[in-house]
Design a protein around this motif. Structure first.
Motif, PDB file in Angstrom:
ATOM      1  N   ASP A 214      23.170 -32.249 -73.058  1.00 48.38           N
ATOM      2  CA  ASP A 214      23.852 -32.135 -71.762  1.00 48.38           C
ATOM      3  C   ASP A 214      23.232 -31.038 -70.905  1.00 48.38           C
ATOM      4  N   ALA A 215      22.969 -29.880 -71.510  1.00 43.71           N
ATOM      5  CA  ALA A 215      22.371 -28.780 -70.753  1.00 43.71           C
ATOM      6  C   ALA A 215      20.954 -29.138 -70.298  1.00 43.71           C
TER       7      ALA A 215
ATOM      8  N   LYS B 248      19.952 -32.108 -69.453  1.00 42.89           N
ATOM      9  CA  LYS B 248      20.111 -32.994 -68.290  1.00 42.89           C
ATOM     10  C   LYS B 248      20.456 -32.198 -67.039  1.00 42.89           C
ATOM     11  N   LEU B 249      21.332 -31.209 -67.187  1.00 43.21           N
ATOM     12  CA  LEU B 249      21.699 -30.356 -66.059  1.00 43.21           C
ATOM     13  C   LEU B 249      20.501 -29.569 -65.551  1.00 43.21           C
ATOM     14  N   ARG B 250      19.718 -29.031 -66.505  1.00 46.49           N
ATOM     15  CA  ARG B 250      18.536 -28.227 -66.147  1.00 46.49           C
ATOM     16  C   ARG B 250      17.546 -29.084 -65.356  1.00 46.49           C
TER      17      ARG B 250
ATOM     18  N   ASP C 160      18.890 -29.635 -61.833  1.00 45.73           N
ATOM     19  CA  ASP C 160      18.730 -28.406 -61.040  1.00 45.73           C
ATOM     20  C   ASP C 160      17.299 -28.245 -60.549  1.00 45.73           C
TER      21      ASP C 160
END
Lengths: 288, 288
Positions: free
Chosen positions: B249-250, B252-254, B257
């Motif tokens: 999940d992190a 994908k967020l990174r 961004d």
């Protein structure tokens, strides 16, 4: 004169490699690049530097493409020695990269040495942009699928061909495999000076062919110890060579004729070209 | 808009490969060069052509480095797939060169594709000599032992390291392995126009990192059929990836961004950069 100059130029090129490769990360691949660019005759680099002197180009400019062509030559040797190619364990009397490290390191080091060749030819220190772009373009033409790689591919194709190559075919093969880079090296000085490359091109075409004939003679008559590599490879493989096609004596005569033709092409430079003429005579007299 | 443009550019690049490779001798190595330059997303070539459009550079000029970077990318894939490297049998859903021909052909075809990349960047059609020399020099810097090959060597070194890489190390590895060529591609349009490369460089640095994070996500979540290659390789090999270090999940967020950061860097171009922004968003949404 020539031997002293060759030794000086070889040392200068080694310094340049130390400078350029010393700035890289310390990894197997960069160690292998440094290892494989040590030693060798440096004949191609000498041709760049000597043809540059002939045109009053500063050594600080010419040293970059001189080191570049030796990087390109080194790449071709590293990949040629791979198990899937010529499968050689020794080069210049030392274990080849895939013996000392592994095949992946040999593939990558060769790849990076090719890249380095183009970097060294296009660095700002080399001269004006016309010169740098021209050196890179002609180097690509001389070393790719219309030059050196074409020669290597014709060589591989010949191994599985029904009949051995004839003299025309082997001449074309060698013009690619070794001739194109020798020609590029000898013309580099004129390119650096933006001068006419015709005399040096004629010289180099004769020299390149004589060089390969001399290699074939060395393969038959040479001393593996001095050559620092396995000999009799071509005869063992049943490959056509200039010696198998012409006979040993006629091959020697042909090489000598070519050298005289090559030297005649340099008459326009007068005695300033004496070292290049000596270099040509050395090529057919060498024992390694 | 982006997908249509990508498809048009891919077709234009294929035409150029047909033109360039069609003039070569018909040998295993040249057949393999043509075979391996068919297909693929052509994202790097698109970045060259789109950044050129952004600077009003004619397509007849930009097509040469666009095809050149795809030749360079193809060389890296062919050598990466070799048994001594990643040992892959499939690429883009087709047998790799060493499976269809043999390893010698794969080594030589890769070598010649690298050479071709430098030839295509320095041809007279590309533009003035400053541009051609600059494209070749920066391509060498991006792809050699300080760029792509450095990334590959760090990747190999990581396999035998005592501990998995941390986030800084894997970021440096990927900046070399995939980032440098993506950056070169996006900056090429500005270089062709002799304009400031800063906005495109910032865009490309964010895009390159997001691209690699997306690759790691695809390796975990993807469909081998659609990707046309073996997946889960990194997890199987116990390698650190952005996903193993950050979590899915992190990661994908990174990536999301980074894409927004990259797009913000293009604000100076206004709506003319919309296709490049779309391209960035595609990179993290792709399934192959």
């Amino acid at each position: 004169m020539f031997r002293e100059q060759l030794a000086r130029d070889a040392a200068r090129i080694q310094n340049q490699f130390d400078l350029v490769l010393g700035g890289l990360d310390d990894l197997d691949v960069t160690q292998a690049m440094a290892y494989t660019t040590q030693g060798g005759k440096r004949l191609r680099g000498f041709l760049v530097l000597e043809s540059a002197r002939l045109h009053d180009v500063a050594e600080d400019q010419a040293i970059w493409p001189a080191t570049g062509i030796e990087a390109l030559h080194a790449y071709s040797l590293v990949h040629d020695d791979l198990p899937c190619m010529d499968d050689d364990d020794l080069r210049r009397g030392k274990p080849t990269i895939h013996m000392k490290w592994d095949q992946a390191t040999a593939v990558l080091a060769g790849d990076a040495l090719q890249t380095l060749a183009f970097e060294l030819c296009t660095r700002p220190e080399v001269g004006v942009a016309e010169v740098r772009a021209g050196l890179a373009l002609t180097l690509a033409q001389a070393s790719g699928a219309q030059g050196m790689v074409l020669g290597q591919a014709l060589d591989i194709a010949a191994e599985s061909a029904a009949e051995p190559l004839n003299l025309d075919e082997i001449t074309r093969l060698q013009a690619g495999k070794t001739g194109a880079l020798i020609e590029w090296s000898a013309c580099a000085g004129a390119r650096l000076a933006q001068a006419d490359t015709t005399p040096l091109r004629q010289y180099a075409q004769a020299l390149g062919l004589a060089f390969q004939i001399a290699d074939d003679i060395l393969d038959v008559e040479g001393d593996a110890q001095k050559a620092g590599k396995r000999l009799q490879k071509d005869a063992d493989a049943g490959k056509a060579t200039f010696v198998s096609l012409l006979g040993l004596d006629a091959a020697k005569l042909r090489a000598a004729d070519l050298i005289e033709q090559g030297c005649a092409a340099l008459e326009t430079y007068g005695s300033r070209a004496d070292t290049l003429k000596e270099a040509a005579r050395f090529v057919i007299a060498r024992d390694s």
